[in-house]
Design a protein around this motif. Structure first.
Motif, PDB file in Angstrom:
ATOM      1  N   UNK A  22       0.846  -1.184   0.000  1.00 15.22           N
ATOM      2  CA  UNK A  22       0.000   0.000   0.000  1.00 15.22           C
ATOM      3  C   UNK A  22       0.884   1.238   0.000  1.00 15.22           C
ATOM      4  N   UNK A  23       0.774   2.016  -1.051  1.00 17.89           N
ATOM      5  CA  UNK A  23       1.612   3.197  -1.209  1.00 17.89           C
ATOM      6  C   UNK A  23       0.882   4.427  -0.677  1.00 17.89           C
ATOM      7  N   UNK A  24       1.570   5.179   0.187  1.00 22.78           N
ATOM      8  CA  UNK A  24       1.026   6.425   0.728  1.00 22.78           C
ATOM      9  C   UNK A  24       1.986   7.558   0.379  1.00 22.78           C
ATOM     10  N   UNK A  25       1.414   8.655  -0.098  1.00 27.28           N
ATOM     11  CA  UNK A  25       2.211   9.812  -0.473  1.00 27.28           C
ATOM     12  C   UNK A  25       1.849  10.996   0.421  1.00 27.28           C
ATOM     13  N   UNK A  26       2.835  11.863   0.618  1.00 23.30           N
ATOM     14  CA  UNK A  26       2.595  13.033   1.447  1.00 23.30           C
ATOM     15  C   UNK A  26       3.586  14.136   1.145  1.00 23.30           C
ATOM     16  N   UNK A  27       3.387  15.263   1.803  1.00 23.75           N
ATOM     17  CA  UNK A  27       4.258  16.420   1.666  1.00 23.75           C
ATOM     18  C   UNK A  27       4.891  16.747   3.007  1.00 23.75           C
ATOM     19  N   UNK A  56       7.103   9.325   0.938  1.00 19.73           N
ATOM     20  CA  UNK A  56       6.327   8.151   0.561  1.00 19.73           C
ATOM     21  C   UNK A  56       6.564   7.024   1.553  1.00 19.73           C
ATOM     22  N   UNK A  57       5.489   6.375   1.964  1.00 18.08           N
ATOM     23  CA  UNK A  57       5.554   5.156   2.765  1.00 18.08           C
ATOM     24  C   UNK A  57       4.954   4.019   1.961  1.00 18.08           C
ATOM     25  N   UNK A  58       5.706   2.948   1.799  1.00 14.42           N
ATOM     26  CA  UNK A  58       5.233   1.770   1.091  1.00 14.42           C
ATOM     27  C   UNK A  58       5.044   0.645   2.105  1.00 14.42           C
ATOM     28  N   UNK A  71      13.350  14.992  -1.926  1.00 17.98           N
ATOM     29  CA  UNK A  71      13.423  16.173  -1.073  1.00 17.98           C
ATOM     30  C   UNK A  71      14.491  17.144  -1.560  1.00 17.98           C
ATOM     31  N   UNK A  72      14.276  18.412  -1.262  1.00 18.87           N
ATOM     32  CA  UNK A  72      15.305  19.430  -1.400  1.00 18.87           C
ATOM     33  C   UNK A  72      15.763  19.777   0.011  1.00 18.87           C
ATOM     34  N   UNK A  73      17.031  19.550   0.291  1.00 21.53           N
ATOM     35  CA  UNK A  73      17.556  19.724   1.647  1.00 21.53           C
ATOM     36  C   UNK A  73      18.739  20.687   1.644  1.00 21.53           C
ATOM     37  N   UNK A 210       7.903  17.549  10.049  1.00 22.46           N
ATOM     38  CA  UNK A 210       6.463  17.785   9.962  1.00 22.46           C
ATOM     39  C   UNK A 210       6.017  17.364   8.567  1.00 22.46           C
ATOM     40  N   UNK A 211       4.807  16.795   8.479  1.00 16.29           N
ATOM     41  CA  UNK A 211       4.297  16.422   7.175  1.00 16.29           C
ATOM     42  C   UNK A 211       2.851  15.974   7.259  1.00 16.29           C
ATOM     43  N   UNK A 212       2.282  15.752   6.078  1.00  9.12           N
ATOM     44  CA  UNK A 212       0.917  15.258   6.008  1.00  9.12           C
ATOM     45  C   UNK A 212       0.835  14.201   4.903  1.00  9.12           C
ATOM     46  N   UNK A 213       0.252  13.046   5.251  1.00 10.02           N
ATOM     47  CA  UNK A 213      -0.018  11.990   4.290  1.00 10.02           C
ATOM     48  C   UNK A 213      -1.462  12.090   3.808  1.00 10.02           C
ATOM     49  N   UNK A 214      -1.658  11.777   2.525  1.00  9.22           N
ATOM     50  CA  UNK A 214      -3.007  11.849   1.935  1.00  9.22           C
ATOM     51  C   UNK A 214      -3.491  10.470   1.521  1.00  9.22           C
TER      52      UNK A 214
END
Length: 214
Positions: A22-27, A56-58, A71-73, A210-214
Motif C-alpha cells: 500500500x503506497x502512501x504519499x505526502x508532503x 512516501x511510505x510503502x 526532497x530538497x535539503x 512535519x508532514x501530512x499523508x493523503x
C-alpha cells in the motif's frame, strides 16, 4: 558503502514491486540544525537549514514500511579549519572560519516500524540511509576576522555526492480516512566527505519533521 546503497536500492525495487503493498504519499516541510565535523579543525556550532518535498511510505506488511521520498535539503554548518586548502598560502599555520551552505536533492531509503493504532495515533521508529546529490554549494570564509569570501560558489571545493545514515522516530495522527499528520525527530549522520583537496569535512544535522499523508 556502494554495496550498502546497492542492497537498499534492490530492497526498494522489491518492496515497490509487491502486489499487496500500500503506497502512501505526502508532503513535508521542516527545519534542520546542521553542524560540521572537521578532521583538521573543529565545529563552530549549529546553523539552521530547511527541507521540503515529497515523502512516501510503502506498507509491505502490517506495521512495516519502506520509506522514501524526493526532497530538497539545505544543510548549513560552520567550522574552524586549519590551513583550509582552497585559500591557504605559505607555510604558517592559520585558522579559517568557513561556513558551508550546501543544498542537495535527497532520496531517503529507510525502514519504518509502526505500532498498532490507538486513539487515531501510531508511533514509529525509522532507520536507513539518505543519498544526496549536490545542486548548490556556497561558502563564507574568514581569517583573523577578515572576510576572504562571501557567499562564493564552492562547487570546485566540495563533492557532488553525499551519503548519510538516518535514525529517528515520531508519530502519526489520523485525521480522517487515509489522511494523517506526521511529526518526529531525525538525526542524519554524514558518512562521506563533502570537502576536496585533502580536507576531510562531514556535515550532520538534526531535523524536526512535519508532514501530512493523503
Amino acid at each position: 558503502m556502494k554495496r550498502t546503497l546497492f542492497l537498499l536500492s534492490f530492497l526498494s525495487i522489491f518492496v515497490f514491486g509487491k502486489a499487496n503493498a500500500q503506497l502512501r504519499l505526502g508532503l513535508t516541510a521542516h527545519p534542520n540544525f546542521g553542524f560540521l565535523k572537521v578532521e583538521n579543525g573543529k565545529s563552530n556550532g549549529i546553523s539552521t537549514g530547511f527541507t521540503y518535498g515529497l515523502m512516501s511510505d510503502n506498507e509491505f506488511a502490517e506495521n512495516y514500511c519502506f520509506s522514501t521520498g524526493l526532497l530538497i535539503t539545505t544543510i548549513n554548518g560552520s567550522g574552524a579549519i586549519i590551513n583550509y586548502t582552497p585559500y591557504h598560502t605559505g607555510t604558517a599555520t592559520t585558522d579559517y572560519d568557513v561556513k558551508f551552505k550546501m543544498q542537495y536533492i535527497q532520496i531517503p531509503l529507510s525502514i519504518k516500524l509502526k505500532t498498532d493504532e490507538q486513539n487515531d495515533m501510531k508511533w514509529f521508529g525509522q532507520f536507513g540511509l539518505t543519498t544526496d546529490f549536490r545542486i548548490s554549494a556556497k561558502q563564507d570564509v574568514q581569517r583573523a576576522n577578515q572576510t576572504i569570501a562571501d557567499n562564493v560558489n564552492a562547487s570546485d571545493f566540495t563533492n557532488f555526492f553525499r551519503a548519510g545514515m538516518i535514525i529517528g522516530g515520531g508519530a502519526e495522527y489520523r485525521l480522517s480516512g487515509k489522511t494523517s499528520l506526521m511529526g518526529g525527530l531525525t538525526y542524519n549522520n554524514g558518512l562521506t566527505n563533502i570537502g576536496k583537496k585533502d580536507q576531510t569535512i562531514k556535515n550532520h544535522y538534526v531535523a524536526i519533521n512535519f508532514g501530512i499523508f493523503f
